[in-house]
Design an enzyme around this catalytic site. Structure first.
Site, PDB file in Angstrom:
ATOM      1  N   LYS A   8       0.857  -1.193   0.000  1.00 39.70           N
ATOM      2  CA  LYS A   8       0.000   0.000   0.000  1.00 39.70           C
ATOM      3  C   LYS A   8       0.891   1.241   0.000  1.00 39.70           C
ATOM      4  CE  LYS A   8      -1.835   3.251   2.518  1.00 39.70           C
ATOM      5  NZ  LYS A   8      -1.779   4.317   1.582  1.00 39.70           N
ATOM      6  N   GLY A  23       6.669   5.407   8.177  1.00 37.06           N
ATOM      7  CA  GLY A  23       5.853   6.620   8.140  1.00 37.06           C
ATOM      8  C   GLY A  23       6.029   7.382   9.445  1.00 37.06           C
ATOM      9  N   SER A  24       5.040   8.177   9.781  1.00 39.09           N
ATOM     10  CA  SER A  24       5.158   9.027  10.969  1.00 39.09           C
ATOM     11  C   SER A  24       4.985   8.211  12.255  1.00 39.09           C
ATOM     12  CB  SER A  24       4.081  10.108  10.910  1.00 39.09           C
ATOM     13  OG  SER A  24       2.813   9.497  10.887  1.00 39.09           O
ATOM     14  N   VAL A  60       1.164   7.712  13.181  1.00 38.93           N
ATOM     15  CA  VAL A  60       0.465   6.597  12.523  1.00 38.93           C
ATOM     16  C   VAL A  60       1.077   5.271  12.982  1.00 38.93           C
ATOM     17  CG1 VAL A  60      -0.098   5.513  10.319  1.00 38.93           C
ATOM     18  CG2 VAL A  60      -0.248   7.994  10.542  1.00 38.93           C
ATOM     19  N   GLY A  61       2.390   5.255  13.139  1.00 37.95           N
ATOM     20  CA  GLY A  61       3.067   4.030  13.596  1.00 37.95           C
ATOM     21  C   GLY A  61       2.511   3.522  14.917  1.00 37.95           C
ATOM     22  N   GLU A 103       9.319   1.846  11.054  1.00 35.66           N
ATOM     23  CA  GLU A 103      10.384   2.830  10.804  1.00 35.66           C
ATOM     24  C   GLU A 103       9.696   4.183  10.802  1.00 35.66           C
ATOM     25  OE1 GLU A 103      13.562   2.193  10.441  1.00 35.66           O
ATOM     26  OE2 GLU A 103      13.491   0.021  10.188  1.00 35.66           O
ATOM     27  N   CYS A 137      13.449  11.425   6.718  1.00 38.37           N
ATOM     28  CA  CYS A 137      13.445  10.985   8.122  1.00 38.37           C
ATOM     29  C   CYS A 137      14.807  11.247   8.745  1.00 38.37           C
ATOM     30  CB  CYS A 137      13.084   9.514   8.215  1.00 38.37           C
ATOM     31  SG  CYS A 137      14.071   8.485   7.130  1.00 38.37           S
ATOM     32  N   GLU A 178       9.361  16.798  14.931  1.00 42.66           N
ATOM     33  CA  GLU A 178       9.727  16.622  13.523  1.00 42.66           C
ATOM     34  C   GLU A 178       8.903  17.590  12.670  1.00 42.66           C
ATOM     35  OE1 GLU A 178       8.469  13.045  11.345  1.00 42.66           O
ATOM     36  OE2 GLU A 178      10.526  12.851  10.647  1.00 42.66           O
TER      37      GLU A 178
HETATM   38  P1  NAD Z   1       2.281   8.851   7.310  1.00 41.99           P
HETATM   39  O1  NAD Z   1       2.482   8.199   8.636  1.00 41.99           O
HETATM   40  O2  NAD Z   1       1.261   9.907   7.201  1.00 41.99           O
HETATM   41  O3  NAD Z   1       1.880   7.738   6.221  1.00 41.99           O
HETATM   42  C1  NAD Z   1       2.679   6.604   5.969  1.00 41.99           C
HETATM   43  C2  NAD Z   1       1.822   5.533   5.309  1.00 41.99           C
HETATM   44  O4  NAD Z   1       0.863   5.074   6.254  1.00 41.99           O
HETATM   45  C3  NAD Z   1       1.033   6.030   4.092  1.00 41.99           C
HETATM   46  O5  NAD Z   1       0.976   5.014   3.117  1.00 41.99           O
HETATM   47  C4  NAD Z   1      -0.345   6.277   4.683  1.00 41.99           C
HETATM   48  O6  NAD Z   1      -1.392   6.220   3.740  1.00 41.99           O
HETATM   49  C5  NAD Z   1      -0.438   5.138   5.681  1.00 41.99           C
HETATM   50  N1  NAD Z   1      -1.417   5.348   6.754  1.00 41.99           N
HETATM   51  C6  NAD Z   1      -1.866   6.537   7.245  1.00 41.99           C
HETATM   52  N2  NAD Z   1      -2.774   6.308   8.213  1.00 41.99           N
HETATM   53  C7  NAD Z   1      -2.886   4.972   8.348  1.00 41.99           C
HETATM   54  C8  NAD Z   1      -3.650   4.116   9.189  1.00 41.99           C
HETATM   55  N3  NAD Z   1      -4.489   4.610  10.096  1.00 41.99           N
HETATM   56  N4  NAD Z   1      -3.511   2.772   9.062  1.00 41.99           N
HETATM   57  C9  NAD Z   1      -2.638   2.271   8.160  1.00 41.99           C
HETATM   58  N5  NAD Z   1      -1.895   3.021   7.326  1.00 41.99           N
HETATM   59  C10 NAD Z   1      -2.017   4.355   7.419  1.00 41.99           C
HETATM   60  O7  NAD Z   1       3.713   9.352   6.855  1.00 41.99           O
HETATM   61  P2  NAD Z   1       4.099  10.208   5.558  1.00 41.99           P
HETATM   62  O8  NAD Z   1       3.622  11.608   5.728  1.00 41.99           O
HETATM   63  O9  NAD Z   1       3.717   9.466   4.329  1.00 41.99           O
HETATM   64  O10 NAD Z   1       5.700  10.174   5.647  1.00 41.99           O
HETATM   65  C11 NAD Z   1       6.451  11.030   6.442  1.00 41.99           C
HETATM   66  C12 NAD Z   1       6.869  10.351   7.729  1.00 41.99           C
HETATM   67  O11 NAD Z   1       7.557   9.154   7.450  1.00 41.99           O
HETATM   68  C13 NAD Z   1       7.846  11.194   8.529  1.00 41.99           C
HETATM   69  O12 NAD Z   1       7.485  11.129   9.888  1.00 41.99           O
HETATM   70  C14 NAD Z   1       9.182  10.521   8.293  1.00 41.99           C
HETATM   71  O13 NAD Z   1      10.131  10.710   9.312  1.00 41.99           O
HETATM   72  C15 NAD Z   1       8.762   9.090   8.199  1.00 41.99           C
HETATM   73  N6  NAD Z   1       9.770   8.310   7.503  1.00 41.99           N
HETATM   74  C16 NAD Z   1      10.518   7.443   8.242  1.00 41.99           C
HETATM   75  C17 NAD Z   1      11.520   6.705   7.627  1.00 41.99           C
HETATM   76  C18 NAD Z   1      12.349   5.727   8.414  1.00 41.99           C
HETATM   77  O14 NAD Z   1      12.918   4.836   7.809  1.00 41.99           O
HETATM   78  N7  NAD Z   1      12.466   5.864   9.714  1.00 41.99           N
HETATM   79  C19 NAD Z   1      11.759   6.861   6.267  1.00 41.99           C
HETATM   80  C20 NAD Z   1      10.975   7.776   5.547  1.00 41.99           C
HETATM   81  C21 NAD Z   1       9.976   8.489   6.177  1.00 41.99           C
END
Ligand code: NAD
Length: 494
Positions: free
Chosen positions: A175, A228-229, A232-233, A250, A284, A385
């Site tokens: 996804k 992701g963030s 959400v994580g 991550e 990130c 962040e």
């Molecule tokens: P996000 O958390 O908004 O979304 C990440 C993914 O999760 C997307 O595909 C989104 O559609 C999905 N998502 C959102 N809500 C969800 C839910 N309730 N259930 C399941 N999936 C859901 O993050 P973003 O804005 O796409 O990316 C930016 C963030 O990602 C920043 O915080 C950045 O630090 C982090 N990031 C971390 C790494 C790492 O390896 N540590 C690498 C790149 C980005």
């Protein structure tokens, strides 16, 4: 009429059960529609999981070296497509062409690297405490895997998940982020072209709530690999905990560069520019804090801000652009809100802090490189962040204080120190609490064959990249083979 892109389920490109699509627009030019993508729902998720589940048995038994051959073919096709894919990526998410080229390159590197595991996937053999008995441990696939990814590395991050998941014998539902579905389609299409059996890799586009959540909660998903963030994580982890599922997370970062009084200042400034404003600060691993020794602070701040002021915002496809757009309007607003917060907290705004309306920037989400000085380590701009081109400079009086500042956050992904003193470098390597520490280099520059991830709220103990990725995507199975022909009991039980 923009192109319409479909989901990939059971080896076919199909429309969503919802009958709806969503637009993907160029953040450098809101008027440009990149394409229409499937606005999927739980029904699509169910179909994709069913497809992945029905091919899991076949794929698990498919010899790993043969799985790897498919990955090698994908990597070779990626090389040929690198330029086209980089352009598509710049159009859909904004970062400058040389960086999107780097993103595709990382997917190439990861796919090749992990394909090599097809002929390794080593386990252990060890003697038994009993005679005529043999012991070993092997890796087995976890099962059906959900790969959920962010938009800032639209091909690299999916490759970190999909390639190791496949080579270890799992089937996958991918996804991608809704801001970067074209790069996802480009990547997945290569697996189809490389001859991956149907159902082994599936892709469903759509929102986090409409696709991500039902995917995580689906009873047949065994592992959720999420990037992701942290917000959400946390939901992902909670959902997985309730269902007793494995999840690798991550998440966010608030990374810092330390500049010591003995640093090579020009080098440190280069690193801080790249770390702070590369990818418009949307990494990130971005260096959103610079912790500088008071003896070098004045000179550093003056030269660093001069360099930052000269950076050119614009469309990432243009060769003279240094800083591309912010990904979307809500993120642009968030970055600007942090500028207001920083001012409100008493930090001094040195440069930037406003939307960029230079020629060529009128139709996009551009924000000027922004630097705050007189920042206290506890201010929100130094703790949270921002994910934009905003750097906070914190002045300190010693190495110990610098390390204390670096560690005083809820994240723990990347870190860096500029010093010519080997003793200080070793103290930093020992005492900075983070997943990654660079010496005399920026906070950016991960290589695929080393573990990647962070401590605290950046991760939950897993590491992508390197051989550590295999621990995410496999379970260990221990095998005891008794060839004594009689019942033998361990622990000296007679
Ligand atoms: P996000 O958390 O908004 O979304 C990440 C993914 O999760 C997307 O595909 C989104 O559609 C999905 N998502 C959102 N809500 C969800 C839910 N309730 N259930 C399941 N999936 C859901 O993050 P973003 O804005 O796409 O990316 C930016 C963030 O990602 C920043 O915080 C950045 O630090 C982090 N990031 C971390 C790494 C790492 O390896 N540590 C690498 C790149 C980005």
């Amino acid at each position: 009429m923009p192109s319409i892109y479909k989901n990939f389920i059971n080896g076919e490109w199909v429309e969503s059960a919802s009958g709806k699509t969503f637009e993907n627009r160029n953040p450098a030019n809101k008027d440009e529609i990149i394409g229409l993508f499937q606005k999927s729902n739980a029904e699509d998720v169910n179909r994709a999981v069913e497809s992945a589940k029905s091919s899991a048995e076949m794929w698990r038994k498919f010899p790993a070296p043969k799985r790897a051959e498919i990955l090698y073919r994908v990597a070779e096709m990626l090389i040929k497509k690198k330029e086209d894919f980089a352009r598509d990526m710049t159009r859909e998410m904004g970062k400058v062409l040389k960086e999107t080229g780097g993103d595709v390159q990382e997917a190439i590197d990861m796919t090749y690297y992990v394909a090599g595991e097809g002929r390794r996937l080593f386990g252990d053999t060890t003697p038994s405490e009993l005679p005529n008995k043999f012991c070993m441990s092997v890796r087995i696939p976890v099962g059906v895997v959900a790969a959920i990814t962010p938009w800032n590395f639209p091909m690299a991050i999916p490759s970190w998940k999909i390639a190791p998941a496949l080579v270890t014998g799992n089937t996958v539902i991918f996804k991608p982020a809704s801001d970067t579905p074209l790069s996802a389609v480009n990547f997945v299409k290569l697996f189809e072209d490389a001859g991956l059996p149907k159902g082994v890799l599936n892709m469903v586009t759509g929102t986090g709530t409409e696709v991500g959540e039902p995917l995580i909660l689906h009873k047949d998903i065994k592992l959720v690999s999420f990037t992701g963030s942290s917000d959400v994580g946390r939901f992902v982890a909670t959902d997985c905990a309730h269902k007793m599922k494995r999840c690798s997370l991550e998440m966010g970062g608030k990374n810092a560069i330390i500049v010591m009084d003995d640093a090579n200042l020009d080098l440190a400034i280069e690193g801080a520019i790249w770390g702070g404003f590369g990818t418009t600060g949307q990494r990130c691993t971005a260096a959103s804090r610079v912790v500088v020794h008071k003896l070098k602070a004045k000179e550093f701040i003056s030269k660093f801000s001069e360099r930052a002021k000269a950076l050119k915002c614009g469309d990432g496809l243009l060769p003279d652009t240094d800083v591309g757009p912010i990904i979307n309007e809500s993120q642009l607003n968030k970055v600007h809100d942090y500028t207001k917060t920083g001012k409100g907290e008493g930090a001094k705004l040195l440069i930037g802090g406003e939307l960029c309306t230079d020629k060529g920037c009128e139709k996009g989400y551009f924000y000027k490189p922004t630097i705050f000085v007189d920042v206290d380590r506890n201010m929100r701009i130094a703790q949270e962040e921002i994910f934009g081109p905003t750097v906070s400079i914190i002045t300190v009086g010693s190495l110990d204080e610098a390390i204390d500042v670096v560690n005083s956050i809820k994240y723990g992904l990347s870190s860096s120190i500029y010093t010519q003193d080997v003793n200080k470098a070793f103290v930093a390597m020992r005492d900075i609490y983070a997943g990654i520490t660079y010496i005399n280099s920026s906070t950016i520059g991960a290589e695929v064959h080393l573990p990647f991830g962070g401590v605290n709220q950046t991760g939950n103990g897993h590491r992508e990249g390197g051989t550590t990725a295999l621990d995410i995507f496999t379970e260990w199975k221990t095998l005891y083979i008794d060839y004594s022909g009689r019942l033998q009991k361990a622990q000296s039980i007679e």
